[in-house]
Scaffold this active site. Sequence first.
Site, PDB file in Angstrom:
ATOM      1  N   HIS A 179       0.713  -1.226   0.014  1.00 14.43           N
ATOM      2  CA  HIS A 179       0.088   0.057   0.063  1.00 14.43           C
ATOM      3  C   HIS A 179       0.886   1.444   0.031  1.00 14.43           C
ATOM      4  O   HIS A 179       0.759   2.053  -0.829  1.00 14.43           O
ATOM      5  CB  HIS A 179      -0.972  -0.034   1.249  1.00 14.43           C
TER       6      HIS A 179
HETATM    7  O1  RIB Z   1      -5.062  -0.213   4.797  1.00 14.61           O
HETATM    8  C1  RIB Z   1      -3.635  -0.251   4.311  1.00 14.61           C
HETATM    9  C2  RIB Z   1      -2.920   0.899   5.282  1.00 14.61           C
HETATM   10  O2  RIB Z   1      -3.220   0.417   6.796  1.00 14.61           O
HETATM   11  C3  RIB Z   1      -1.500   0.994   5.517  1.00 14.61           C
HETATM   12  O3  RIB Z   1      -1.162   2.065   5.446  1.00 14.61           O
HETATM   13  C4  RIB Z   1      -0.867  -0.015   6.093  1.00 14.61           C
HETATM   14  O4  RIB Z   1       0.318   0.440   6.882  1.00 14.61           O
HETATM   15  C5  RIB Z   1      -1.777   0.176   7.401  1.00 14.61           C
HETATM   16  O5  RIB Z   1      -1.513   1.356   8.040  1.00 14.61           O
END
Ligand code: RIB
Length: 313
Positions: A242
């Site tokens: 992500h």
């Molecule tokens: O949903 C994904 C996010 O939530 C990313 O930033 C991961 O590191 C968690 O913080």
Amino acid sequence: MPRKIIIDTDPGQDDAVAILLALGSPAELDVLGIVAVAGNVGLKQNAQNALKVVELSGVAGVKVYAGSERPMRRTLVTAEYVHGKSGLDGPDLPEPRQQLETQHGVDFIIDTLRREPEKTVTLCALGPLTNLGMAFVKAPDIVPRVQEIVLMGGGLFEGGNTTPAAEFNIYVDPEAADVVFHSGVPITQVPLDVSHFMLGNAERVERFRTLGNRTGVATAEMLEFFERFDEAKYGWDGGPLHDPCVIAYLLKPELFQGKHVNVTIETQSDLTRGMTVVDWWGVTGRVKNVNYLRSGNDTGFFDLLFERLATLA
Ligand code: RIB
Ligand code: CA
């Protein structure tokens, strides 16, 4: 002239890879500071993890601050079930020699935006938006001074990952997200609709492991741990990476496609709290406050990661 950024983060293995990508790109990015926020695990641990990642990179002179230890209104929800008890399970990283800065991270954000010429600092948000929300409430004068916010969070076409409606970063602190999305600051949003297609499959994990440096080995170990949860949940070949999408967007925006739409945050409903309500087809006439990214080039994304992480220790 490198672009000045502040990274607001809850490391988190994917946050760690994002930080490494930024630190491996000094010609394009000037990291003014890293601010930890409560999210994946508690604030103290996230801050320690940020120090560990900076040390891993071998890059000197990067200051790390601790910011908010709980959301603006709600009780903290964490994600050890994904990231492990330490928040950075996988590699056995040494305790950092570097100390945290004593200034509160929210005050660092405020002071930096007041000091730097206006519209020259970009805020890269990789976790819950508590620090940004608190900074904008405490010092409204900094809001027009922000160049852009690029954040990982939310989703529409891929639904939520914490509830059917909400992605974790927005779910944890919907009120802070509401402040940010209503601020008027130019926002580029990297949602699950993009990150779900950036999968660290086995071949890519091996590419990291064989980069030839400790950063590559640690990254492979982080991904192997962090991805197991999503691989089991979604049945994909690899887990979604992500947060590095935020930094990749700054480095190579041409890797991503999206459009300006209205995004509003659900803060009232228990059922859909933290949902990013994305007006993709413009049916409301509400202000188009977000550059919403809808897709990305995963091959180009990982090639960028391999190239830049190979330059680190
Ligand atoms: O949903 C994904 C996010 O939530 C990313 O930033 C991961 O590191 C968690 O913080
Ligand atoms: Ca994160």
